[in-house]
Design a protein around this motif. Structure first.
Motif, PDB file in Angstrom:
ATOM      1  N   GLU A  64       0.827  -1.215   0.000  1.00 23.94           N
ATOM      2  CA  GLU A  64       0.000   0.000   0.000  1.00 23.94           C
ATOM      3  C   GLU A  64       0.862   1.266   0.000  1.00 23.94           C
ATOM      4  O   GLU A  64       0.536   2.241  -0.667  1.00 23.94           O
ATOM      5  CB  GLU A  64      -0.944   0.009   1.205  1.00 23.94           C
ATOM      6  N   ILE A  65       1.948   1.233   0.744  1.00 25.83           N
ATOM      7  CA  ILE A  65       2.849   2.387   0.777  1.00 25.83           C
ATOM      8  C   ILE A  65       3.422   2.648  -0.610  1.00 25.83           C
ATOM      9  O   ILE A  65       3.521   3.792  -1.053  1.00 25.83           O
ATOM     10  CB  ILE A  65       3.972   2.175   1.824  1.00 25.83           C
ATOM     11  N   LEU A  66       3.765   1.583  -1.316  1.00 23.47           N
ATOM     12  CA  LEU A  66       4.368   1.726  -2.638  1.00 23.47           C
ATOM     13  C   LEU A  66       3.343   1.964  -3.748  1.00 23.47           C
ATOM     14  O   LEU A  66       3.711   2.417  -4.834  1.00 23.47           O
ATOM     15  CB  LEU A  66       5.207   0.492  -2.972  1.00 23.47           C
ATOM     16  N   SER A  67       2.078   1.682  -3.484  1.00 22.58           N
ATOM     17  CA  SER A  67       1.071   1.778  -4.548  1.00 22.58           C
ATOM     18  C   SER A  67       0.821   3.206  -5.018  1.00 22.58           C
ATOM     19  O   SER A  67       0.498   3.426  -6.185  1.00 22.58           O
ATOM     20  CB  SER A  67      -0.244   1.137  -4.106  1.00 22.58           C
ATOM     21  N   GLU A  68       0.942   4.162  -4.122  1.00 25.74           N
ATOM     22  CA  GLU A  68       0.637   5.548  -4.488  1.00 25.74           C
ATOM     23  C   GLU A  68       1.348   6.482  -3.518  1.00 25.74           C
ATOM     24  O   GLU A  68       1.330   6.260  -2.318  1.00 25.74           O
ATOM     25  CB  GLU A  68      -0.885   5.763  -4.407  1.00 25.74           C
TER      26      GLU A  68
ATOM     27  N   GLU B 287      13.926  -0.020   2.077  1.00 24.77           N
ATOM     28  CA  GLU B 287      14.618   0.755   1.047  1.00 24.77           C
ATOM     29  C   GLU B 287      14.172   2.221   1.102  1.00 24.77           C
ATOM     30  O   GLU B 287      13.129   2.542   1.671  1.00 24.77           O
ATOM     31  CB  GLU B 287      14.343   0.171  -0.335  1.00 24.77           C
ATOM     32  N   TYR B 288      14.964   3.066   0.462  1.00 26.74           N
ATOM     33  CA  TYR B 288      14.780   4.519   0.562  1.00 26.74           C
ATOM     34  C   TYR B 288      13.351   4.971   0.249  1.00 26.74           C
ATOM     35  O   TYR B 288      12.773   5.750   0.997  1.00 26.74           O
ATOM     36  CB  TYR B 288      15.765   5.238  -0.358  1.00 26.74           C
ATOM     37  N   ARG B 289      12.783   4.495  -0.843  1.00 29.79           N
ATOM     38  CA  ARG B 289      11.446   4.959  -1.247  1.00 29.79           C
ATOM     39  C   ARG B 289      10.389   4.590  -0.208  1.00 29.79           C
ATOM     40  O   ARG B 289       9.517   5.390   0.123  1.00 29.79           O
ATOM     41  CB  ARG B 289      11.084   4.387  -2.615  1.00 29.79           C
ATOM     42  N   VAL B 290      10.485   3.401   0.344  1.00 28.35           N
ATOM     43  CA  VAL B 290       9.536   2.973   1.375  1.00 28.35           C
ATOM     44  C   VAL B 290       9.737   3.805   2.641  1.00 28.35           C
ATOM     45  O   VAL B 290       8.771   4.261   3.260  1.00 28.35           O
ATOM     46  CB  VAL B 290       9.689   1.460   1.681  1.00 28.35           C
TER      47      VAL B 290
ATOM     48  N   ARG C  32       8.242   7.325   2.162  1.00 25.17           N
ATOM     49  CA  ARG C  32       6.777   7.351   2.207  1.00 25.17           C
ATOM     50  C   ARG C  32       6.240   6.968   3.591  1.00 25.17           C
ATOM     51  O   ARG C  32       5.263   7.540   4.063  1.00 25.17           O
ATOM     52  CB  ARG C  32       6.205   6.442   1.131  1.00 25.17           C
ATOM     53  N   ALA C  33       6.887   6.011   4.234  1.00 21.00           N
ATOM     54  CA  ALA C  33       6.460   5.598   5.573  1.00 21.00           C
ATOM     55  C   ALA C  33       6.646   6.733   6.568  1.00 21.00           C
ATOM     56  O   ALA C  33       5.863   6.880   7.515  1.00 21.00           O
ATOM     57  CB  ALA C  33       7.235   4.364   6.017  1.00 21.00           C
ATOM     58  N   ALA C  34       7.663   7.553   6.349  1.00 19.99           N
ATOM     59  CA  ALA C  34       7.949   8.664   7.260  1.00 19.99           C
ATOM     60  C   ALA C  34       6.755   9.595   7.377  1.00 19.99           C
ATOM     61  O   ALA C  34       6.409  10.058   8.472  1.00 19.99           O
ATOM     62  CB  ALA C  34       9.177   9.429   6.767  1.00 19.99           C
ATOM     63  N   TRP C  35       6.144   9.880   6.270  1.00 19.88           N
ATOM     64  CA  TRP C  35       4.985  10.782   6.266  1.00 19.88           C
ATOM     65  C   TRP C  35       3.839  10.166   7.073  1.00 19.88           C
ATOM     66  O   TRP C  35       3.185  10.835   7.870  1.00 19.88           O
ATOM     67  CB  TRP C  35       4.569  11.030   4.823  1.00 19.88           C
ATOM     68  N   ILE C  36       3.626   8.872   6.892  1.00 21.71           N
ATOM     69  CA  ILE C  36       2.546   8.178   7.604  1.00 21.71           C
ATOM     70  C   ILE C  36       2.849   8.144   9.104  1.00 21.71           C
ATOM     71  O   ILE C  36       1.948   8.362   9.926  1.00 21.71           O
ATOM     72  CB  ILE C  36       2.359   6.757   7.034  1.00 21.71           C
TER      73      ILE C  36
ATOM     74  N   ALA D  66      14.866  11.692   4.960  1.00 23.92           N
ATOM     75  CA  ALA D  66      13.471  11.509   5.381  1.00 23.92           C
ATOM     76  C   ALA D  66      13.384  10.974   6.806  1.00 23.92           C
ATOM     77  O   ALA D  66      12.488  11.351   7.560  1.00 23.92           O
ATOM     78  CB  ALA D  66      12.740  10.557   4.424  1.00 23.92           C
ATOM     79  N   VAL D  67      14.314  10.108   7.184  1.00 21.99           N
ATOM     80  CA  VAL D  67      14.309   9.568   8.545  1.00 21.99           C
ATOM     81  C   VAL D  67      14.619  10.679   9.540  1.00 21.99           C
ATOM     82  O   VAL D  67      13.872  10.903  10.496  1.00 21.99           O
ATOM     83  CB  VAL D  67      15.313   8.397   8.690  1.00 21.99           C
ATOM     84  N   LYS D  68      15.721  11.382   9.302  1.00 24.34           N
ATOM     85  CA  LYS D  68      16.109  12.452  10.233  1.00 24.34           C
ATOM     86  C   LYS D  68      15.013  13.512  10.317  1.00 24.34           C
ATOM     87  O   LYS D  68      14.630  13.925  11.415  1.00 24.34           O
ATOM     88  CB  LYS D  68      17.426  13.100   9.780  1.00 24.34           C
TER      89      LYS D  68
END
Length: 171
Positions: free
Chosen positions: A6-10, A41-44, A47-51, A82-84
């Motif tokens: 779901e994170i990678l879908s959009e 991985e970086y992209r996940v 995107r997870a950071a925002w959630i 994104a993590v920091k």
């Protein structure tokens, strides 16, 4: 729901809010999200950071067991911005547990001193340090010096705005 799929879908605010709503106050779902945020991985991670920030804002108590791992991960060299950025964004709004105050303070000072660090990381670091200065007034002078240097070397609108607020807060 397969969280990673779901994170990678959009990549949209609407999708992030949908996933955050699905996680809600569920500690197991939040732990799965934190695992992706800290170890994928970086992209996940991005995107997870925002959630994470959406869920943490609504259910800050869910963060408590994960803060040590989040702070430790934030300190690792080569960590995605994104993590920091998102760990610091969250720490602006939460009281930092006493056991993490030293590492958080050291990281924030290091981020402010690093000329290559992202502007958002520096801005959030200023706020986190201002919050810590309430318990550690001795750091106020060092914060002022670093802000003055930052205003001289990197006077972006975000830095100027945050510097004004932080300097007012630590007076």
């Amino acid at each position: 729901m397969d969280l990673r799929t779901e994170i990678l879908s959009e990549n949209s605010r609407a999708q992030s809010l949908r996933i955050a709503a699905w996680i809600g106050p569920d500690a197991e779902r939040f732990a799965a999200l934190i695992h992706l945020f800290l170890h994928d991985e970086y992209r996940v991670v991005q995107r997870a950071a925002w959630i994470v920030s959406f869920v943490a804002k609504k259910y800050p108590a869910l963060l408590a067991p994960h803060l040590p791992a989040m702070v430790a991960r934030m300190e690792e060299p080569g960590m995605p911005v994104a993590v920091k950025r998102n760990v610091l964004r969250i720490l602006q709004y939460l009281p930092v547990p006493e056991s993490l105050q030293g590492p958080v303070m050291n990281s924030c000072f290091a981020f402010l001193e690093d000329p290559l660090e992202a502007v958002a990381v520096k801005a959030f670091s200023m706020t986190v340090l201002a919050n810590l200065a309430k318990d550690y007034p001795d750091i106020k002078n060092e914060i002022r010096l670093l802000i003055a240097a930052e205003l001289e070397n990197n006077p972006t609108p975000a830095i100027r705005s945050r510097a004004r607020k932080v300097l007012k807060a630590i007076q």
